[in-house]
Design a protein around this motif. Sequence first.
Motif, PDB file in Angstrom:
ATOM      1  N   ASP A   9       2.253  17.231  -3.620  1.00  0.00           N
ATOM      2  CA  ASP A   9       1.105  16.330  -3.754  1.00  0.00           C
ATOM      3  C   ASP A   9       0.672  15.802  -2.393  1.00  0.00           C
ATOM      4  O   ASP A   9      -0.526  15.734  -2.084  1.00  0.00           O
ATOM      5  CB  ASP A   9       1.466  15.168  -4.687  1.00  0.00           C
ATOM      6  N   ALA A  10       1.651  15.446  -1.548  1.00  0.00           N
ATOM      7  CA  ALA A  10       1.326  14.915  -0.216  1.00  0.00           C
ATOM      8  C   ALA A  10       0.615  15.965   0.632  1.00  0.00           C
ATOM      9  O   ALA A  10      -0.402  15.676   1.277  1.00  0.00           O
ATOM     10  CB  ALA A  10       2.607  14.455   0.482  1.00  0.00           C
ATOM     11  N   ILE A  11       1.120  17.198   0.611  1.00  0.00           N
ATOM     12  CA  ILE A  11       0.503  18.263   1.418  1.00  0.00           C
ATOM     13  C   ILE A  11      -0.856  18.637   0.862  1.00  0.00           C
ATOM     14  O   ILE A  11      -1.811  18.897   1.604  1.00  0.00           O
ATOM     15  CB  ILE A  11       1.453  19.479   1.475  1.00  0.00           C
ATOM     16  N   ARG A  12      -0.976  18.617  -0.474  1.00  0.00           N
ATOM     17  CA  ARG A  12      -2.279  18.912  -1.090  1.00  0.00           C
ATOM     18  C   ARG A  12      -3.323  17.878  -0.677  1.00  0.00           C
ATOM     19  O   ARG A  12      -4.510  18.197  -0.552  1.00  0.00           O
ATOM     20  CB  ARG A  12      -2.130  18.941  -2.611  1.00  0.00           C
ATOM     21  N   LYS A  13      -2.892  16.647  -0.447  1.00  0.00           N
ATOM     22  CA  LYS A  13      -3.827  15.584  -0.070  1.00  0.00           C
ATOM     23  C   LYS A  13      -4.072  15.511   1.438  1.00  0.00           C
ATOM     24  O   LYS A  13      -4.765  14.610   1.909  1.00  0.00           O
ATOM     25  CB  LYS A  13      -3.304  14.234  -0.583  1.00  0.00           C
ATOM     26  N   GLY A  14      -3.485  16.463   2.186  1.00  0.00           N
ATOM     27  CA  GLY A  14      -3.825  16.548   3.609  1.00  0.00           C
ATOM     28  C   GLY A  14      -2.705  16.278   4.578  1.00  0.00           C
ATOM     29  O   GLY A  14      -2.914  16.338   5.799  1.00  0.00           O
ATOM     30  N   ALA A  15      -1.474  15.952   4.090  1.00  0.00           N
ATOM     31  CA  ALA A  15      -0.357  15.730   5.005  1.00  0.00           C
ATOM     32  C   ALA A  15      -0.009  17.023   5.726  1.00  0.00           C
ATOM     33  O   ALA A  15      -0.112  18.113   5.150  1.00  0.00           O
ATOM     34  CB  ALA A  15       0.862  15.216   4.233  1.00  0.00           C
ATOM     35  N   TYR A  16       0.427  16.905   6.978  1.00  0.00           N
ATOM     36  CA  TYR A  16       0.824  18.103   7.720  1.00  0.00           C
ATOM     37  C   TYR A  16       2.140  18.657   7.164  1.00  0.00           C
ATOM     38  O   TYR A  16       2.308  19.870   7.021  1.00  0.00           O
ATOM     39  CB  TYR A  16       0.983  17.778   9.210  1.00  0.00           C
ATOM     40  N   ASP A  17       3.090  17.757   6.826  1.00  0.00           N
ATOM     41  CA  ASP A  17       4.384  18.204   6.305  1.00  0.00           C
ATOM     42  C   ASP A  17       5.054  17.032   5.593  1.00  0.00           C
ATOM     43  O   ASP A  17       4.556  15.899   5.616  1.00  0.00           O
ATOM     44  CB  ASP A  17       5.277  18.708   7.454  1.00  0.00           C
ATOM     45  N   TYR A  18       6.199  17.323   4.990  1.00  0.00           N
ATOM     46  CA  TYR A  18       6.955  16.329   4.229  1.00  0.00           C
ATOM     47  C   TYR A  18       8.422  16.446   4.621  1.00  0.00           C
ATOM     48  O   TYR A  18       8.980  17.548   4.663  1.00  0.00           O
ATOM     49  CB  TYR A  18       6.782  16.596   2.731  1.00  0.00           C
ATOM     50  N   ILE A  19       9.072  15.303   4.923  1.00  0.00           N
ATOM     51  CA  ILE A  19      10.479  15.282   5.316  1.00  0.00           C
ATOM     52  C   ILE A  19      11.219  14.267   4.449  1.00  0.00           C
ATOM     53  O   ILE A  19      10.747  13.135   4.259  1.00  0.00           O
ATOM     54  CB  ILE A  19      10.640  14.919   6.805  1.00  0.00           C
TER      55      ILE A  19
ATOM     56  N   MET B  62       0.843  -1.196   0.000  1.00  0.00           N
ATOM     57  CA  MET B  62       0.000   0.000   0.000  1.00  0.00           C
ATOM     58  C   MET B  62       0.875   1.241   0.000  1.00  0.00           C
ATOM     59  O   MET B  62       1.731   1.418   0.865  1.00  0.00           O
ATOM     60  CB  MET B  62      -0.929   0.004   1.226  1.00  0.00           C
ATOM     61  N   ASP B  63       0.657   2.106  -0.984  1.00  0.00           N
ATOM     62  CA  ASP B  63       1.418   3.340  -1.106  1.00  0.00           C
ATOM     63  C   ASP B  63       1.103   4.283   0.059  1.00  0.00           C
ATOM     64  O   ASP B  63      -0.010   4.315   0.578  1.00  0.00           O
ATOM     65  CB  ASP B  63       1.043   4.007  -2.435  1.00  0.00           C
ATOM     66  N   GLY B  64       2.122   5.074   0.461  1.00  0.00           N
ATOM     67  CA  GLY B  64       1.950   5.980   1.593  1.00  0.00           C
ATOM     68  C   GLY B  64       0.858   7.005   1.406  1.00  0.00           C
ATOM     69  O   GLY B  64       0.179   7.395   2.364  1.00  0.00           O
ATOM     70  N   LEU B  65       0.660   7.462   0.170  1.00  0.00           N
ATOM     71  CA  LEU B  65      -0.400   8.445  -0.085  1.00  0.00           C
ATOM     72  C   LEU B  65      -1.784   7.821   0.079  1.00  0.00           C
ATOM     73  O   LEU B  65      -2.733   8.489   0.497  1.00  0.00           O
ATOM     74  CB  LEU B  65      -0.240   9.049  -1.479  1.00  0.00           C
ATOM     75  N   GLU B  66      -1.888   6.530  -0.236  1.00  0.00           N
ATOM     76  CA  GLU B  66      -3.153   5.825  -0.006  1.00  0.00           C
ATOM     77  C   GLU B  66      -3.393   5.661   1.499  1.00  0.00           C
ATOM     78  O   GLU B  66      -4.516   5.820   1.982  1.00  0.00           O
ATOM     79  CB  GLU B  66      -3.128   4.449  -0.685  1.00  0.00           C
ATOM     80  N   VAL B  67      -2.314   5.368   2.244  1.00  0.00           N
ATOM     81  CA  VAL B  67      -2.425   5.286   3.705  1.00  0.00           C
ATOM     82  C   VAL B  67      -2.877   6.633   4.263  1.00  0.00           C
ATOM     83  O   VAL B  67      -3.758   6.703   5.131  1.00  0.00           O
ATOM     84  CB  VAL B  67      -1.069   4.877   4.323  1.00  0.00           C
ATOM     85  N   LEU B  68      -2.290   7.710   3.752  1.00  0.00           N
ATOM     86  CA  LEU B  68      -2.670   9.065   4.184  1.00  0.00           C
ATOM     87  C   LEU B  68      -4.165   9.298   3.999  1.00  0.00           C
ATOM     88  O   LEU B  68      -4.849   9.787   4.907  1.00  0.00           O
ATOM     89  CB  LEU B  68      -1.866  10.095   3.390  1.00  0.00           C
ATOM     90  N   ALA B  69      -4.673   8.953   2.814  1.00  0.00           N
ATOM     91  CA  ALA B  69      -6.097   9.159   2.527  1.00  0.00           C
ATOM     92  C   ALA B  69      -6.971   8.365   3.486  1.00  0.00           C
ATOM     93  O   ALA B  69      -7.987   8.872   3.991  1.00  0.00           O
ATOM     94  CB  ALA B  69      -6.400   8.771   1.078  1.00  0.00           C
ATOM     95  N   ARG B  70      -6.582   7.118   3.771  1.00  0.00           N
ATOM     96  CA  ARG B  70      -7.372   6.268   4.673  1.00  0.00           C
ATOM     97  C   ARG B  70      -7.338   6.821   6.103  1.00  0.00           C
ATOM     98  O   ARG B  70      -8.353   6.812   6.800  1.00  0.00           O
ATOM     99  CB  ARG B  70      -6.818   4.844   4.647  1.00  0.00           C
TER     100      ARG B  70
END
Length: 385
Positions: A90-100, A58-66
């Motif tokens: 893309d990650a922040i646009r989909k709701g992530a707080y931040d990216y490292i 499972m891709d991390g962005l899919e985990v983020l959405a779930r």
Amino acid sequence: MPKILIIDDEKPIRNTLREILQYEKFEVDEAGDGAEGIKKAEEGGYDLVLCDIKMPKMDGLEVLARLLEYNPDLPVVMISGHGTIETAVDAIRKGAYDYIAKPPDLNRLLVTVRNALDRNSLVQETKTLKRKVFKTREMVGNSPSIAQIREMIDRVGPTEARVLITGSNGTGKELVARWIHEKSNRAGGPLVEVNCAAIPSELIESELFGHEKGAFTSAIKQRIGKFEQASGGTLFLDEIGDMSLSAQAKVLRALQENKITRVGGEKEISVSPRVVAATNKDLKSEIAKGNFREDLYHRLSVILIHVPSLNERRDDIPMLAEHFMNEICDDYGMARKSFSPEALKELQKLDWTGNIRELRNIVERLVILCDKKITDKDVKQFASR
């Protein structure tokens, strides 16, 4: 102690992050893939999730959405060794707080973690404060009696008609009064509440009509009464059946003439509140006993709204229980819990002498004492009183 979940398929990365975070006194759990991470997040009540983007299964962005579908307020920080600016955006646009980026810079990581946790605390505090300030809650239920009350509020709200709300303690009479005010042309004005049962009879007149300085021993300054405070808005007289006969006489005069006189004063003051009253007593029976004025009853009861007991609307219990569950979990900043179908049926079997108020108290007890899935056994154990 804040609780953090690390979701990453690389064990060395998980170990490094765990050591850093535990050294900073955080409680840390790990998951080796997205599916395991989602399961733990739903069960664990985490304050923050660190999630890798490139993972098998499972891709991390899919985990983020779930994760955000389950808890929209959960801060999720994405981590990746293969990232680009486009991936971060893309990650922040989909709701992530931040990216490292990997390998994570220690200072950057800790600053991000602390900021995310601070933001999460502020979100929960804001939700709680909003609920305390804006007290008009949703009227939950689909039973015919509740549908009829909603329709009555829609019809009566925009008028100036006085309303008398009847029903047992804990049925939601105050909520009905609040919605009448919200639907009225006076919604921009104040809603002033008076609990007539909670004020001693010798003080009720001062509370309603105010007093002048020196009117009695403790009257060290002038006081504005509730009738004046509610002018241009709504005055809600709760438990009016407990009001003394002398106060009833003065309320009747105020309703007839739209004028009041403060205790210890002589000047007549014009007032213009819309009056909504509520009682848990049978006022006609109180009239027969000589405890309530019949002329005041007829002044107050232009529109009568009866709020049924919870036992009379058992079909609404599952919806109410789920509503209170979500509200309480949000207030406490806890992971959402749920009822099994059998648990909801068990709640419907109970005798609700305390009505809606009692149901909310029991749901709160279940939220605190039970696991993620509340069963019929839990209800039997903790709903006894």
